[in-house]
Design a protein around this motif. Structure first.
Motif, PDB file in Angstrom:
ATOM      1  N   MET B   7      10.771  -6.888 -10.845  1.00  0.00           N
ATOM      2  CA  MET B   7       9.607  -7.738 -10.574  1.00  0.00           C
ATOM      3  C   MET B   7       8.675  -7.744 -11.778  1.00  0.00           C
ATOM      4  SD  MET B   7       8.698  -6.685  -6.679  1.00  0.00           S
ATOM      5  CE  MET B   7       7.054  -7.388  -6.652  1.00  0.00           C
ATOM      6  N   GLU B   8       8.046  -8.916 -12.001  1.00  0.00           N
ATOM      7  CA  GLU B   8       7.178  -9.010 -13.175  1.00  0.00           C
ATOM      8  C   GLU B   8       5.868  -8.251 -12.965  1.00  0.00           C
ATOM      9  OE1 GLU B   8       5.833 -12.598 -16.043  1.00  0.00           O
ATOM     10  OE2 GLU B   8       7.830 -12.669 -15.166  1.00  0.00           O
ATOM     11  N   GLN B   9       5.344  -8.307 -11.764  1.00  0.00           N
ATOM     12  CA  GLN B   9       4.086  -7.585 -11.515  1.00  0.00           C
ATOM     13  C   GLN B   9       4.101  -6.943 -10.132  1.00  0.00           C
ATOM     14  OE1 GLN B   9       0.649  -9.846 -12.738  1.00  0.00           O
ATOM     15  NE2 GLN B   9      -0.774  -8.202 -12.231  1.00  0.00           N
ATOM     16  N   TRP B  10       3.528  -5.742 -10.059  1.00  0.00           N
ATOM     17  CA  TRP B  10       3.412  -5.035  -8.785  1.00  0.00           C
ATOM     18  C   TRP B  10       1.980  -5.128  -8.280  1.00  0.00           C
ATOM     19  CZ3 TRP B  10       6.125   0.316 -10.104  1.00  0.00           C
ATOM     20  CH2 TRP B  10       7.504   0.097 -10.252  1.00  0.00           C
ATOM     21  N   SER B  11       1.826  -4.820  -6.996  1.00  0.00           N
ATOM     22  CA  SER B  11       0.483  -4.756  -6.416  1.00  0.00           C
ATOM     23  C   SER B  11      -0.340  -3.710  -7.167  1.00  0.00           C
ATOM     24  CB  SER B  11       0.598  -4.371  -4.942  1.00  0.00           C
ATOM     25  OG  SER B  11      -0.476  -3.542  -4.571  1.00  0.00           O
ATOM     26  N   PRO B  12      -1.612  -4.029  -7.462  1.00  0.00           N
ATOM     27  CA  PRO B  12      -2.444  -3.044  -8.170  1.00  0.00           C
ATOM     28  C   PRO B  12      -2.568  -1.728  -7.395  1.00  0.00           C
ATOM     29  CG  PRO B  12      -3.771  -4.886  -7.354  1.00  0.00           C
ATOM     30  CD  PRO B  12      -2.343  -5.275  -7.189  1.00  0.00           C
ATOM     31  N   TYR B  13      -2.464  -1.807  -6.079  1.00  0.00           N
ATOM     32  CA  TYR B  13      -2.585  -0.578  -5.277  1.00  0.00           C
ATOM     33  C   TYR B  13      -1.347   0.304  -5.459  1.00  0.00           C
ATOM     34  CZ  TYR B  13      -6.319  -3.381  -3.423  1.00  0.00           C
ATOM     35  OH  TYR B  13      -7.445  -4.162  -3.336  1.00  0.00           O
ATOM     36  N   ALA B  14      -0.170  -0.321  -5.504  1.00  0.00           N
ATOM     37  CA  ALA B  14       1.059   0.454  -5.743  1.00  0.00           C
ATOM     38  C   ALA B  14       0.994   1.117  -7.117  1.00  0.00           C
ATOM     39  CB  ALA B  14       2.281  -0.468  -5.646  1.00  0.00           C
ATOM     40  N   VAL B  15       0.530   0.364  -8.106  1.00  0.00           N
ATOM     41  CA  VAL B  15       0.431   0.910  -9.464  1.00  0.00           C
ATOM     42  C   VAL B  15      -0.595   2.047  -9.508  1.00  0.00           C
ATOM     43  CG1 VAL B  15      -0.279   0.372 -11.837  1.00  0.00           C
ATOM     44  CG2 VAL B  15       1.197  -1.210 -10.580  1.00  0.00           C
ATOM     45  N   GLY B  16      -1.727   1.848  -8.856  1.00  0.00           N
ATOM     46  CA  GLY B  16      -2.771   2.873  -8.835  1.00  0.00           C
ATOM     47  C   GLY B  16      -2.280   4.155  -8.177  1.00  0.00           C
ATOM     48  N   ILE B  17      -1.591   4.009  -7.044  1.00  0.00           N
ATOM     49  CA  ILE B  17      -1.054   5.198  -6.358  1.00  0.00           C
ATOM     50  C   ILE B  17      -0.039   5.890  -7.267  1.00  0.00           C
ATOM     51  CG2 ILE B  17       0.400   5.947  -4.413  1.00  0.00           C
ATOM     52  CD1 ILE B  17      -1.082   3.747  -2.731  1.00  0.00           C
ATOM     53  N   GLY B  18       0.786   5.098  -7.937  1.00  0.00           N
ATOM     54  CA  GLY B  18       1.763   5.671  -8.860  1.00  0.00           C
ATOM     55  C   GLY B  18       1.110   6.468  -9.973  1.00  0.00           C
ATOM     56  N   ILE B  19       0.045   5.924 -10.557  1.00  0.00           N
ATOM     57  CA  ILE B  19      -0.655   6.632 -11.640  1.00  0.00           C
ATOM     58  C   ILE B  19      -1.326   7.894 -11.087  1.00  0.00           C
ATOM     59  CG2 ILE B  19      -2.546   6.490 -13.331  1.00  0.00           C
ATOM     60  CD1 ILE B  19      -1.870   3.489 -13.640  1.00  0.00           C
ATOM     61  N   GLY B  20      -1.866   7.793  -9.876  1.00  0.00           N
ATOM     62  CA  GLY B  20      -2.480   8.972  -9.246  1.00  0.00           C
ATOM     63  C   GLY B  20      -1.469  10.091  -9.064  1.00  0.00           C
ATOM     64  N   ILE B  21      -0.287   9.741  -8.546  1.00  0.00           N
ATOM     65  CA  ILE B  21       0.755  10.755  -8.325  1.00  0.00           C
ATOM     66  C   ILE B  21       1.235  11.320  -9.665  1.00  0.00           C
ATOM     67  CG2 ILE B  21       3.109  11.130  -7.451  1.00  0.00           C
ATOM     68  CD1 ILE B  21       2.443   9.100  -5.217  1.00  0.00           C
ATOM     69  N   LEU B  22       1.353  10.436 -10.657  1.00  0.00           N
ATOM     70  CA  LEU B  22       1.756  10.898 -11.996  1.00  0.00           C
ATOM     71  C   LEU B  22       0.755  11.935 -12.526  1.00  0.00           C
ATOM     72  CD1 LEU B  22       3.854  10.365 -14.275  1.00  0.00           C
ATOM     73  CD2 LEU B  22       2.242   8.698 -15.206  1.00  0.00           C
ATOM     74  N   SER B  23      -0.516  11.739 -12.211  1.00  0.00           N
ATOM     75  CA  SER B  23      -1.514  12.704 -12.696  1.00  0.00           C
ATOM     76  C   SER B  23      -1.374  14.054 -11.981  1.00  0.00           C
ATOM     77  CB  SER B  23      -2.935  12.141 -12.605  1.00  0.00           C
ATOM     78  OG  SER B  23      -3.326  12.029 -11.275  1.00  0.00           O
TER      79      SER B  23
END
Lengths: 185, 174
Positions: B7-23
């Motif tokens: 997919m070209e773009q994901w939901s900003p919430y999915a991306v935000g949760i992903g970055i949170g978990i990465l942290s």
């Protein structure tokens, strides 16, 4: 804490690379490696940047304070001062709007093919950081120390149980996100 | 799974949760937080070392942030690779010189945009070191630790950014 793992330098370099790959992948999928999306955020036409940042903060905050409670992580808040964070923050804002990217998203933009982010943005940033390093001895004990408050966190400042503030900050952030959606932004 | 990665773009919430978990993981396995501008400072020191040799390392600022390959530097290399992989999977990788919003207001010529981006980059490199962090280090990692310095910084990033963007697009571009 996994102190044994933390001290393995080679492993940590690989972990840094791995973490970066996922970070860059997520930034690109979020659209924030695009100049257009960042500028539209600063022009208040599109709120993707804010949504990603706030969601990351809520998710990260809950998990990191949980890890800290279990003794598996320690915080490293940065020391700050009015001189550093207010003046530096405003200058950063000027760069943010002029370049339309920040250090991490500029690198992501290069990875997605934006050559302006490489030959303009990244090159400029390296020059800018060099200028700062050159003048650092002149300002490190003067303007950067103005209004110094150190590496304090809100729970320390307000002498509250961190979880009270984690809950309050999370609730406020979720409210902001809800209002943004409700307003159709 | 593959379809999702393409997919070209994901939901900003999915991306935000992903970055949170990465942290969480970076705190747990590396005792580090996501940050990008320190690596830029190190790169600047490395570049200077090419011209001026090892004495660069004795500069006050580079004693604080040695110009060497460390965790944060590898992270920034990873960001490049990760973004490249993402665009490769979605088929959106393309060599470009001018973003479309800029082109619609100021024209499609690459040089003016490149010059402005370079000046913006200088501000960004200079100010991220002045503020001791960027949108990653202060904006996400510091705020999630509830650091006072980071909340002040990120508020002023946006105050300065919104003012400057409006000036560029509504005054110069209007």
């Amino acid at each position: 804490m996994l102190t044994n793992l933390h001290s393995k330098k080679g492993v940590q370099l690989v972990l840094g690379l791995f973490t970066g790959i996922i970070f860059g992948f997520l930034l690109q999928k979020g659209g924030v490696t695009e100049y257009d999306i960042i500028l539209k955020q600063l022009l208040l036409r599109d709120f993707t940047v804010l949504k990603i940042m706030l969601t990351a903060v809520v998710t990260g905050m809950i998990g990191v304070y949980f890890l800290k409670g279990l003794g598996l992580a320690k915080l490293h808040p940065k020391a700050g001062s009015v001189g550093m964070n207010v003046i530096g923050g405003l200058l950063f804002g000027v760069g943010f709007a002029t370049l339309g990217l920040c250090p991490g998203t500029a690198m992501g933009a290069v990875g997605s093919g934006y050559m302006d982010a490489l030959f303009g943005g990244m090159l400029g940033m390296v020059v800018g950081a060099g200028i700062f390093a050159a003048i650092y001895p002149k300002i490190s004990k003067t303007i950067l120390q103005k209004g110094y408050f150190g590496d304090i966190t809100f729970p320390e400042l307000l002498k509250l149980n961190p979880w009270i503030l984690v809950i309050i900050f999370s609730a406020l952030i979720i409210l902001i996100l809800y209002l943004l959606e409700k307003a159709g932004l | 799974m593959l379809e999702w990665l393409q997919m070209e773009q994901w939901s900003p919430y999915a991306v935000g949760i992903g970055i949170g978990i990465l942290s969480w993981f970076s705190f747990l396995v590396s005792d580090k937080h996501l940050s990008c501008s320190t690596a830029i400072a190190r790169t600047s020191g490395m570049a200077e070392k090419l011209f001026r040799g090892k004495k660069v390392e004795t500069k006050e600022y580079y004693k604080k942030f040695p110009p060497k390959v460390q965790w944060d530097w590898m992270l920034l290399v990873g960001v490049l690779i990760g973004a490249f992989l993402s665009t490769l999977l979605s088929g959106s990788f393309e060599l470009r010189w001018v973003p479309s919003l800029w082109a619609a207001t100021f024209g499609t010529a690459p040089l003016p945009h490149l010059a402005v981006a370079f000046i913006g980059g200088i501000f960004m490199g200079f100010a991220s070191r002045w503020a001791n962090g960027c949108t990653s280090g202060h904006g996400i990692s510091g705020t999630l630790q509830l650091a006072v310095s980071s909340w002040i910084s990120v508020i002023f990033f946006f105050v300065g950014g919104i003012a400057a963007a409006m000036l560029i697009y509504y005054v110069f571009g209007g």
